[in-house]
Every structure is written in structure tokens, then in C-alpha cells.
Design a protein around this motif. Structure first.
Motif, PDB file in Angstrom:
ATOM      1  N   ARG A   1      84.401  35.552 -12.278  1.00 21.15           N
ATOM      2  CA  ARG A   1      85.342  35.626 -13.051  1.00 21.15           C
ATOM      3  C   ARG A   1      86.455  35.329 -12.313  1.00 21.15           C
ATOM      4  NH1 ARG A   1      82.631  40.194 -15.483  1.00 21.15           N
ATOM      5  NH2 ARG A   1      82.553  39.435 -17.539  1.00 21.15           N
ATOM      6  N   THR A   2      86.359  35.532 -11.595  1.00 22.48           N
ATOM      7  CA  THR A   2      87.151  35.345 -10.308  1.00 22.48           C
ATOM      8  C   THR A   2      87.652  33.539  -9.727  1.00 22.48           C
ATOM      9  OG1 THR A   2      87.442  37.078  -8.814  1.00 22.48           O
ATOM     10  CG2 THR A   2      87.914  34.975  -7.464  1.00 22.48           C
ATOM     11  N   MET A   3      86.175  32.794  -9.564  1.00 26.47           N
ATOM     12  CA  MET A   3      86.144  31.045  -9.576  1.00 26.47           C
ATOM     13  C   MET A   3      86.780  31.015 -10.703  1.00 26.47           C
ATOM     14  SD  MET A   3      83.132  28.727  -9.480  1.00 26.47           S
ATOM     15  CE  MET A   3      82.267  29.672 -11.280  1.00 26.47           C
ATOM     16  N   ASP A   4      86.650  31.433 -12.107  1.00 24.30           N
ATOM     17  CA  ASP A   4      87.205  30.755 -13.264  1.00 24.30           C
ATOM     18  C   ASP A   4      88.322  30.763 -13.196  1.00 24.30           C
ATOM     19  OD1 ASP A   4      86.608  29.723 -15.892  1.00 24.30           O
ATOM     20  OD2 ASP A   4      87.715  31.134 -16.954  1.00 24.30           O
ATOM     21  N   ALA A   5      88.895  32.258 -12.537  1.00 23.63           N
ATOM     22  CA  ALA A   5      90.927  31.713 -12.650  1.00 23.63           C
ATOM     23  C   ALA A   5      91.205  31.551 -11.059  1.00 23.63           C
ATOM     24  CB  ALA A   5      90.922  33.531 -12.933  1.00 23.63           C
ATOM     25  N   GLY A   6      90.383  30.812 -10.637  1.00 25.44           N
ATOM     26  CA  GLY A   6      91.660  29.429  -9.661  1.00 25.44           C
ATOM     27  C   GLY A   6      90.898  30.188  -7.712  1.00 25.44           C
ATOM     28  N   GLY A   7      90.195  31.270  -8.025  1.00 23.05           N
ATOM     29  CA  GLY A   7      90.793  32.559  -6.512  1.00 23.05           C
ATOM     30  C   GLY A   7      89.201  32.193  -5.569  1.00 23.05           C
ATOM     31  N   SER A   8      89.027  31.049  -5.661  1.00 22.46           N
ATOM     32  CA  SER A   8      87.699  30.580  -5.358  1.00 22.46           C
ATOM     33  C   SER A   8      87.730  28.806  -4.150  1.00 22.46           C
ATOM     34  CB  SER A   8      86.105  30.678  -6.092  1.00 22.46           C
ATOM     35  OG  SER A   8      86.111  29.613  -6.810  1.00 22.46           O
ATOM     36  N   ALA A   9      87.072  28.594  -3.393  1.00 21.92           N
ATOM     37  CA  ALA A   9      86.838  27.725  -2.898  1.00 21.92           C
ATOM     38  C   ALA A   9      85.590  27.138  -2.321  1.00 21.92           C
ATOM     39  CB  ALA A   9      88.212  27.031  -2.269  1.00 21.92           C
ATOM     40  N   ALA A  10      84.918  26.319  -3.054  1.00 21.66           N
ATOM     41  CA  ALA A  10      83.763  25.822  -3.006  1.00 21.66           C
ATOM     42  C   ALA A  10      83.367  24.482  -2.044  1.00 21.66           C
ATOM     43  CB  ALA A  10      82.520  26.513  -3.701  1.00 21.66           C
TER      44      ALA A  10
ATOM     45  N   ALA B   1      79.422  30.565 -20.233  1.00 17.75           N
ATOM     46  CA  ALA B   1      78.863  32.548 -20.532  1.00 17.75           C
ATOM     47  C   ALA B   1      79.557  33.699 -20.752  1.00 17.75           C
ATOM     48  CB  ALA B   1      77.630  32.205 -19.891  1.00 17.75           C
ATOM     49  N   VAL B   2      79.999  33.537 -19.311  1.00 19.77           N
ATOM     50  CA  VAL B   2      80.727  34.928 -18.803  1.00 19.77           C
ATOM     51  C   VAL B   2      81.571  35.389 -19.159  1.00 19.77           C
ATOM     52  CG1 VAL B   2      81.691  36.066 -17.136  1.00 19.77           C
ATOM     53  CG2 VAL B   2      78.962  35.177 -16.983  1.00 19.77           C
ATOM     54  N   CYS B   3      83.009  34.444 -19.028  1.00 19.17           N
ATOM     55  CA  CYS B   3      84.376  34.208 -19.554  1.00 19.17           C
ATOM     56  C   CYS B   3      84.908  34.238 -21.095  1.00 19.17           C
ATOM     57  CB  CYS B   3      85.294  33.455 -18.315  1.00 19.17           C
ATOM     58  SG  CYS B   3      84.510  34.344 -16.499  1.00 19.17           S
ATOM     59  N   ARG B   4      83.853  33.008 -22.037  1.00 18.92           N
ATOM     60  CA  ARG B   4      84.228  32.795 -23.137  1.00 18.92           C
ATOM     61  C   ARG B   4      83.122  32.439 -23.264  1.00 18.92           C
ATOM     62  NH1 ARG B   4      86.435  30.421 -19.411  1.00 18.92           N
ATOM     63  NH2 ARG B   4      85.118  28.887 -18.695  1.00 18.92           N
ATOM     64  N   ASP B   5      82.090  33.792 -24.115  1.00 17.62           N
ATOM     65  CA  ASP B   5      80.939  34.095 -24.237  1.00 17.62           C
ATOM     66  C   ASP B   5      80.430  33.544 -24.828  1.00 17.62           C
ATOM     67  OD1 ASP B   5      79.670  35.975 -25.264  1.00 17.62           O
ATOM     68  OD2 ASP B   5      80.353  36.765 -27.452  1.00 17.62           O
ATOM     69  N   ALA B   6      80.045  31.721 -24.106  1.00 11.51           N
ATOM     70  CA  ALA B   6      79.571  30.695 -25.060  1.00 11.51           C
ATOM     71  C   ALA B   6      78.427  30.612 -25.378  1.00 11.51           C
ATOM     72  CB  ALA B   6      79.893  29.192 -23.764  1.00 11.51           C
ATOM     73  N   LEU B   7      77.269  32.248 -24.873  1.00 16.98           N
ATOM     74  CA  LEU B   7      75.694  31.757 -25.553  1.00 16.98           C
ATOM     75  C   LEU B   7      76.075  32.703 -27.150  1.00 16.98           C
ATOM     76  CD1 LEU B   7      74.050  33.032 -22.278  1.00 16.98           C
ATOM     77  CD2 LEU B   7      73.526  30.906 -23.851  1.00 16.98           C
ATOM     78  N   ALA B   8      76.578  33.399 -27.328  1.00 15.17           N
ATOM     79  CA  ALA B   8      77.011  33.793 -28.565  1.00 15.17           C
ATOM     80  C   ALA B   8      76.702  32.511 -29.709  1.00 15.17           C
ATOM     81  CB  ALA B   8      78.803  34.262 -29.089  1.00 15.17           C
ATOM     82  N   PRO B   9      77.295  32.140 -29.799  1.00 16.75           N
ATOM     83  CA  PRO B   9      76.622  30.854 -30.705  1.00 16.75           C
ATOM     84  C   PRO B   9      75.853  30.311 -30.552  1.00 16.75           C
ATOM     85  CG  PRO B   9      78.619  30.651 -29.392  1.00 16.75           C
ATOM     86  CD  PRO B   9      78.172  31.366 -29.205  1.00 16.75           C
ATOM     87  N   LEU B  10      74.691  30.126 -30.143  1.00 20.10           N
ATOM     88  CA  LEU B  10      73.979  29.882 -29.461  1.00 20.10           C
ATOM     89  C   LEU B  10      71.733  30.689 -29.619  1.00 20.10           C
ATOM     90  CD1 LEU B  10      75.209  28.065 -26.075  1.00 20.10           C
ATOM     91  CD2 LEU B  10      75.358  26.941 -28.895  1.00 20.10           C
TER      92      LEU B  10
END
Length: 321
Positions: A28-37, A275-284
Motif C-alpha cells: 500500500r505504501t508503494m502504491d501510494a508512491g512512498g517507496s523507491a526500488a 490484489a491488495v489495493c484494488r481487490d483485483a482477485l475478486a472478479p477472478l
């Protein structure tokens, strides 16, 4: 600066739900732009398969640490009675650059790998209602990573873990199986026997070449930890998840081979953040899921940072000047 090793990690202990939570929080932190890798760097030694991988990263949020993972992979080590992988993580204060800790822990590498799989497994398990029956989990490769995956699956699935199938080309020693799981665990002599019967298959191998050459069962979850086990045609067209496309589509992974063959493009792949932030698995629900985590440095920071702070609170570790 604090020094921690495997004994300190074992003394602190871990809870798989907490570790999976740390992975999800990092996502969630990565998805919000709070990381660098940045991309991992590979140090190779001419004329040998040996390598050391450098994984620098920064993770904000509740972790707020920078650092680098420096992990050596030497395939000949087991013949010398040594671990194949040797892991070191250095942590820095991101506001000053001050070195805070060094963690010399091979166990942390395995915990991170299994915790990332656990984050995906929890989301997948939610697709099947409790009334839908239990799970058969298959693990190919019974080294340290495979054993931690069994511990993780047993903890996160609980009584829903009905059956475990194990396969390793070296065989499975009965005394290597956790005693509390003996009644649910079977060793197989052929990976196909395991693969065809498992709802969840974790590949945790160091296989020298691809060997899985057939499609998985419909609706299975493939936790592809070792990244180089599947012939492209066996997984073409599956719902594919990655932790980070730019990190995993390289170094001769199965994702890179699928991409090179024109069987998978970046827009076709979903991410762990989806999957974690947008519940992408639910429709699958009912679809086969092919999860390929390269292993991001932010995940190592999330776990190492948590152990570091717990060690400070409990007075564990060795102080270094």
C-alpha cells in the motif's frame, strides 16, 4: 548500530499473519508512491554459476527505512555443507543516512519469500467460501524456502488446510515434516502427481532447467517462488500477477520468456498492488492465478525493520560502534 543474526531472529519469533500484514502494508505504501526500488544489481563470477545480488530500497510509511539486501547464491555450497544462499541486510535512517543495523540472517530471506506468498494466499483463500471445502497445498522443492511455505500455509489456512503434497528430487525425510502435520502430509515421487491434485502449488526449487510442461488444474493458485520452472506454453494465457513488472521481466525468468515469445505483455499482467489495493482477485474466482514475485527490496525492509525495532524494544542484539 545494532547487529542481529539468525539466533536473534529465532528468539524474537514471528507470526505469519503479522508478516503477511507487513507485506500488504508495504504494498500500500508503494502504491501510494512512498517507496523507491531501483533494479537489482547482479555480481557474477566468471566461469561459475555463483552470484551476489544487491537490492537497494527505501520504504516510507510506518517502516521509514532505507537499506540494501546483499544476498549470495552459490549453488555448490550444499556439497560443502554450507547453505546455498547467504543473506545480509543493512538498514539506514533515510533522513540522515546513518547506518542503524546489520542483519546477518539467511532465515529472513525465507521469511520474506513465504510472507509475500502468504499475502497472495490470503486473498486467494477468500475467493472460496469456507463452505467450499478445504485446500490441498503442493510444494515442489523441500529446502528452507519450501519448509517455510508449509509453515506459512498451515498458519494462514488453519483447519482449511486438509492435505499437503510434497515433492523433491532428493526425496522427503519423514523427520523433516512438522509432527503436527504428519497426518495431512504425503510425499510424491513425481511432480505431476502433486501438480494435478493441488489447489495451491508453490514451486521452491533450484531446478537447472524448466520441467513443468502441462497446464495447471483449473482454478489453482501457482505461487511461483523460484521463477524458472514452467515451460512457456504451460502457463500461457493464465491470469498472471507480479510484484513489479520491471523487476521480474528479466534475468531469464518465466515471465521474461513468456514476454519474449509474445505470450505476455506488461499491460496483461496484474500486480500484487492490484490484489491488495484494488481487490483485483475478486472478479477472478474460479480462474487459475499465476503469481511471480521477484522479491522487492521494500519487502525485505518491511520485515527487517520490524525485527530491528522489536529487538531494540526487547534488548536483543549486539551493539556495534
Amino acid at each position: 548500530m545494532l547487529y542481529l543474526n539468525d539466533e536473534h531472529i529465532r528468539e524474537l519469533g514471528w507470526d505469519w499473519s503479522r508478516l503477511a500484514d507487513l507485506i500488504e502494508e508495504a504494498v500500500r505504501t508503494m502504491d501510494a508512491g512512498g517507496s523507491a526500488a531501483p533494479l537489482k544489481g547482479y555480481l557474477r563470477f566468471p566461469g561459475t554459476p555463483n552470484r551476489i545480488i544487491a537490492t537497494p530500497a527505501y520504504l516510507g510509511g510506518s517502516t521509514e527505512l532505507a537499506g540494501i539486501k546483499w544476498i549470495a547464491g552459490f549453488p555448490g555450497n550444499p556439497q560443502r555443507g554450507l547453505p546455498r544462499a547467504r543473506n545480509l541486510i543493512a538498514l539506514n535512517d533515510p533522513s540522515t543516512g546513518e547506518p542503524l543495523a546489520v542483519l546477518r540472517s539467511d532465515r529472513l530471506n525465507g521469511l520474506r519469500a513465504a510472507a509475500v506468498s502468504g499475502a497472495m494466499l490470503r486473498w486467494y483463500a477468500e475467493l472460496r467460501p469456507a463452505s467450499g471445502g478445504g485446500f490441498t497445498v503442493g510444494i515442489i522443492g523441500w529446502g528452507p524456502i519450501g519448509r517455510l511455505h508449509l509453515d506459512m500455509a498451515a498458519a494462514l489456512l488453519g483447519p482449511r488446510l486438509e492435505r499437503v503434497l510434497l515433492h523433491d528430487v532428493r526425496g522427503i525425510a519423514e523427520d523433516s515434516i512438522p509432527p503436527e502435520l504428519l497426518g495431512r502430509v504425503e510425499a510424491t515421487t513425481d511432480w505431476r502427481e502433486l501438480y494435478r491434485q493441488s489447489d495451491v502449488t508453490a514451486t521452491c526449487t533450484v531446478a537447472p532447467s524448466r520441467y513443468i510442461d502441462e497446464p495447471p488444474p483449473q482454478g489453482a493458485l501457482l505461487l511461483h517462488v523460484s521463477l524458472r520452472d514452467y515451460e512457456p506454453h504451460s502457463v500461457a494465457g493464465l491470469r498472471t500477477f507480479v510484484d513489479d513488472w520491471s523487476q521480474v521481466c528479466r534475468e531469464d525468468t518465466d515471465i521474461e520468456r513468456l514476454h519474449a515469445a509474445g505470450l505476455l505483455a506488461e499491460p496483461d499482467a496484474l500486480t500484487l498492488a492490484d490484489a491488495v489495493c484494488r481487490d483485483a482477485l475478486a472478479p477472478l474466482a474460479g480462474e487459475t492465478i499465476f503469481f511471480n514475485p521477484m522479491g522487492l527490496g521494500i519487502f525485505d525492509l518491511a520485515l527487517a525493520g520490524d525485527f530491528y525495532r522489536r529487538a531494540l524494544a526487547e534488548g536483543l542484539g549486539v551493539g556495534l560502534d
